[in-house]
Each structure stands twice: as structure tokens, then as C-alpha cells.
Design an enzyme around this catalytic site. Structure first.
Site, short mmCIF file in Angstrom:
data_model
loop_
_atom_site.label_atom_id
_atom_site.label_comp_id
_atom_site.label_asym_id
_atom_site.label_seq_id
_atom_site.Cartn_x
_atom_site.Cartn_y
_atom_site.Cartn_z
CG ASP A 186 24.71 43.30 24.25
OD1 ASP A 186 24.26 42.22 24.68
OD2 ASP A 186 24.41 44.40 24.74
CB CYS A 220 43.46 32.47 27.73
SG CYS A 220 44.52 33.85 27.27
CG HIS A 249 40.00 33.86 24.79
ND1 HIS A 249 39.57 33.60 26.07
CD2 HIS A 249 41.08 34.67 24.91
CE1 HIS A 249 40.34 34.24 26.93
NE2 HIS A 249 41.26 34.90 26.26
CD GLU A 290 36.51 31.87 25.25
OE1 GLU A 290 37.24 30.98 24.78
OE2 GLU A 290 36.92 32.70 26.09
N1 GLN Z 1 46.58 36.96 32.25
C1 GLN Z 1 47.06 36.16 31.18
C2 GLN Z 1 47.83 36.96 30.14
O1 GLN Z 1 47.68 38.16 30.05
C3 GLN Z 1 45.92 35.41 30.51
C4 GLN Z 1 44.91 36.30 29.86
C5 GLN Z 1 43.62 35.59 29.52
O2 GLN Z 1 43.30 34.56 30.10
N2 GLN Z 1 42.83 36.17 28.63
O3 GLN Z 1 48.59 36.42 29.39
#
Ligand code: GLN
Length: 524
Positions: free
Chosen positions: A71, A374, A500, A502
């Protein structure tokens, strides 16, 4: 001291209280008020960081590195406010603080109890976000009547007494089901949930009625009568195609005016900025199809921010975005071939990895726009190592600790970490962009800040060979030790980022990578 709006929920969970709270906040911002929003979650995890997305949907990451409820993503997308660690309080965090204080001797002599010690701590944490704002909206997770939410409801009841009732407004969100066999909307569940709320000393001022359809005047009257609120304060919140319609639906019924007048502010006639957004979403003719290849696709909430960011990219390009969901455990080339672009989002654990790798090979070879986020970026590197460089068993040590070619490896600082809660690389980090690269052009700047949530990184001993074979490391940490963005030299749009993006996209501030990705897909 600010004014407070407490948002509770009755009858059912998943009523969209988050979107409702965010919509109210945005309408108040349009009236020139500074608003902050906080989410109270009744579960005992200190934060949702260790929960599976199947349990809880996406974990939203703030600038300051808090792992929070999804949220908070709505709060940031709908408003100008940045969320912080303080904007999400769980019962786990409250109890943790109280028990910690007890062990330190902070309550010497006292029996530590839910009332007053837990409720006092809740009130203290609520009041931590009141700086620099006119109104604080506090959304109380869970459903009225749950054992877990009781201390939170009791705390806000006390707070309303302490602050004075004219400084506090209670909004109760309920469900008004349509019963097909009777051909009627039913108000009984609403009556009961308000009764439940009154039993703990809270009289709602506004009722938000979630329903499949608009609530007709007659039903509003009935709800008003039984719940003891004004009819104008019974607001219809029907299902919508796009969540960005919600502020407009509220505004049309005068919800913003009602709140402003309650608090004694002057109401201004303003044209809502949401009108444009909704117009584009509704009237855009062209559609762009994005294949989203993930392992949590059965619960769409797991990719909430990614999907919203794609929609924002669509708004910026005047197109609708349709997501084609592909479960990475059963790779489906037919759907991929239908898509205009491919997105491999973040994730954890080995399941579904091979399907994602196949999708990336497909995107690389067919030259379709391909976006890795990621884990998606990490897998772009694994795929490249295996298929382009010829390092057959290349892998991330997350999936094969003994791989002969650990192109993605755990960070040095992470090696000795035993506790899993809140210990990843989290929150905002700077990244410098390579002159002449695609991302340098997309962002139009040389230094960016983006949010992270991962333990693994690109292994620098492979940088040279990757570069020689056509991969460009176009985003690096300022000290150049960490690879943050990769792109392929000989592909129109094949970009992966370790962060990320997004989480920073908003309908009015679409993220440049998503805007550019959708643009590339549109051309396709
Ligand atoms: N599992 C991967 C890491 O820990 C990518 C994590 C993710 O995509 N947020 O580095």
C-alpha cells in the site's frame, strides 16, 4: 499539530483501503494541503521483508531502505510524499519495541500490558509521521472484528479523545454485496461492521461502500440511517477498470469537500489532474502487449509496482498496456511470440529460473525489447555467459553455490550475515551512467539514484570477457565496484538493472526506463 484521518475496514479484506487512502490523500493535496499517510499492519512480522509474495504481495521498498507493505506504493504513486521507515508500523514492530524497552528496564515496577503499554507505543509511532503536514491519514490494516486489529483500533480511539474529536475523522470502508438471486445490494454486512466499530467506541464519520456497482441513493439513505452518518457522507466506491479513476469517483460525490469542511478549511474548485490520466487510459486505442515472466504470477499483487510502472510508461506513450502473464515454471514461447516486449522481474530462489533464461534467450535472439529487473538482470548475465560466451554451467551462486562460473555472486559484506530480516542491500543508491550508452540517453543525466533489494551482484572478474563479447556495463556505482545496469550493444532494447526502477514510477512522473521500454515495444 496536524489533523488525522483514520481509515478502517469492515466485512472483508482486500477492499482496496490502500487505494482509497491514497486517493483521499491526493484529493487533499489538490486542495493545497500537505498530507502524510501511514499504514498500520496487524501481523507480528517486524516488516514484510521475509514474507513470501504469495502471502503478502509485493514488498515495497522506500528510499531509506524500509521493506514495507505494498500500500505504501499506492501512497507514493498517488501523492507527492516520499514514504520512509516510519510510514509502515506492524504489530511486530510495536511488540518488539515494547519488549526491548522492558528488557532495558524501561518499565521498572510495572506489569507490561496491551493497554496502556502497547497502545501507548502505537500512539507514539503514529505521531512520528506528523512533521511538516496538515493532515495525516492512517490506514489500519485488517478487518474490524479481528483480534489482531484491536490494539490498533483502541489506540486510535484514545488518540481521537486526546486530540479532540474535531481534529480527527474516521472513514470506514465496507463491502456492499450484490446478491444476484435477490437482485439487490445488501447493507446488512455494513450495518454489522459499523456496529462492531461502535462497540469499541468508534463512530465513523464517513462510510466508503465498496461494491460491484454504484450505490443508488435509496441504499445510501438506508446505510446513513443505520450507521448514524449523514447521507452525503455515504460514498459509493464501485469496482473500476483503472485504480486512477478512484480519486475522480470520490471527488464527484464531494468527498474532498466534506473532509475540508469538517476540518474547517476552505474548499477550492480545482480541475483534478486525474482527469487527463484517466482519459488517456480509457481512450488510448493502441495496445502494447508485455510478457511478464515470473514465478509468482498466480498472485498479481506480487508484481504491483512493475505493472503500474508499465501502465505509466503506456500513459506517457499514449497507449494501453496489456500484461501477458507467463509462469516461468512453464515456459510458453507462443505467448512470447505474441508479445511486443518481454519483462523478467525480480525474484528469489531457484524455481522457474530455467524458464526465465529461455525467455531471455528468445528476447535476445528475436531482438524484441527485453527488460530485466534485479533477478532479471542477473539472469541476463547468466544467459549471456552460457549462450554467447560459451561458459556452459555459468550461474548465480544463489542457485548453484558450486558453479565453475559464478557470474553472479554474493556480495562480500553479505557473506557473514546470518539474520535474514532487513539485511539485504536495501534502499536508494547512486549510479553513474556511461557516456554514449542507451541508458545515458534514456535518463538524460549522468547520475541517478535508484532503490535496491538484493544480496547478489555481478562478479567483476567476468567484466572484461562480457565487454569483449558485446555487453555494455552502462551503469556503475560511483566507485565502479558494482554493476548496476547492463545493456547489449547489438540489440535495439535489451537492458537489465540491478535496482528496482518500478518503485519510483508515478503516473505523473513515469520512470524513464519504462517510458523508453514501452516506446520501443510500440515501434515493434
Ligand atoms: N535473488 C536475487 C538477489 O538477492 C535478486 C533479488 C531481487 O530480484 N529483488 O540478489
Amino acid at each position: 499539530m496536524p489533523l488525522y484521518i483514520f481509515v478502517t475496514g469492515g466485512v472483508l479484506s482486500s477492499l482496496g483501503k490502500g487505494v482509497a487512502s491514497a486517493s483521499i490523500a491526493s484529493l487533499l493535496e489538490e486542495q493545497g494541503l500537505k498530507v502524510n499517510i501511514q499504514k498500520l499492519d496487524p501481523y507480528l512480522n517486524v516488516d514484510p521483508g521475509t514474507m513470501s509474495p504469495y502471502q503478502h504481495g509485493e514488498v515495497y521498498v522506500t528510499e531509506d531502505g524500509a521493506e514495507t507493505d505494498l500500500d505504501l506504493g499506492h501512497y507514493e504513486r498517488f501523492t507527492d510524499r516520499y514514504m520512509t521507515k516510519k510510514n509502515n508500523v506492524t504489530a511486530g514492530k510495536v511488540y518488539y519495541n515494547v519488549i526491548h524497552r522492558e528488557r532495558e528496564g524501561g518499565y521498572l515496577g510495572a506489569t507490561v500490558q496491551v493497554i496502556p503499554h502497547i497502545t501507548d507505543e502505537i500512539k507514539r509511532l503514529i505521531r512520528e509521521v506528523e512533521e511538516d503536514c496538515h493532515v495525516v491519514i492512517v490506514e489500519i490494516g485488517g478487518t474490524v472484528g479481528d483480534i489482531e486489529s484491536l490494539p490498533f483500533l483502541e489506540a486510535v480511539r484514545q488518540l481521537s479523545m486526546e486530540l479532540g474529536k474535531d481534529k480527527v475523522l474516521f472513514v470506514h470502508t465496507t463491502y456492499v454485496p450484490y446478491v444476484k438471486t435477490a437482485g439487490e445490494l445488501k447493507t446488512k454486512p455494513t450495518q454489522h461492521s459499523v456496529k462492531e466499530l461502535r462497540a469499541i467506541g468508534i463512530q465513523p464519520d464517513i462510510i466508503l461502500c465498496r461494491s460491484e456497482m454504484e450505490i443508488p441513493e435509496g441504499i445510501k439513505e438506508k446505510i446513513a440511517l443505520f450507521t448514524n452518518v449523514k447521507k452525503s457522507a455515504v460514498i459509493s466506491a464501485p469496482d473500476v477498470e483503472f485504480i486512477y479513476e478512484v480519486p475522480l469517483i470520490f471527488k464527484k460525490q464531494g468527498l474532498d469537500r466534506l473532509i475540508l469542511e469538517y476540518f474547517g478549511f476552505e474548499y477550492k474548485e480545482v480541475k483534478s489532474k486525474w482527469e487527463n490520466v484517466v482519459d488517456i487510459l480509457k481512450w488510448a486505442k493502441e495496445e502494447v502487449k508485455i510478457a511478464l515472466v515470473g514465478k509468482y504470477v498466480s498472485l498479481k499483487d506480487s508484481y504491483k509496482s512493475v505493472v503500474e510502472a508499465l501502465i505509466h510508461g503506456g500513459i506517457a506513450n499514449g497507449v494501453r498496456v496489456k500484461v501477458l502473464w507467463i509462469n516461468s515454471e512453464d515456459y510458453d514461447e507462443e505467448i512470447l511470440s505474441e508479445a511486443d516486449g518481454i519483462l523478467v522481474p525480480g525474484g528469489f530462489g531457484e524455481r522457474g529460473i530455467e524458464g526465465k533464461l529461455k525467455a531471455l534467450t528468445y528476447g535476445r535472439i528475436t531482438q524484441k525489447p527485453t527488460f530485466g529487473i534485479c533477478l532479471g538482470m542477473q539472469l541476463m548475465c547468466v544467459e549471456f555467459a552460457r549462450k554467447v560466451i560459451g561458459l556452459k554451467d555459468a550461474n548465480s551462486t544463489e542457485f548453484d553455490p558450486f558453479t565453475p562460473h559464478p557470474v553472479i555472486d554474493i556480495m562480500e559484506e553479505q557473506k557473514n550475515i546470518k539474520k535474514l530480516g532487513g539485511t539485504m542491500r536495501l534502499g536508494s543508491y547512486p549510479c553513474k551512467l556511461l557516456e554514449g550508452s542507451k541508458v545515458r540517453e534514456i535518463y538524460g543525466t549522468s547520475l541517478i539514484h535508484e532503490r535496491h533489494r538484493h544480496r547478489y551482484e555481478f562478479n567483476n572478474s567476468y567484466r572484461e570477457i562480457f565487454q569483449n563479447m558485446g555487453m555494455v556495463f552502462s551503469g556503475l556505482s560511483p566507485d565502479e565496484r558494482l554493476v548496476e545496469i547492463i545493456e547489449l550493444r547489438d540489440h535495439p532494447w535489451y537492458i537489465g538493472c540491478q535496482f528496482h526502477p518500478e518503485f519510483k514510477s508515478k503516473p505523473f512522473k513515469p520512470h524513464p526506463l519504462f517510458v523508453s521500454f514501452i516506446k520501443a515495444c510500440k515501434k515493434n
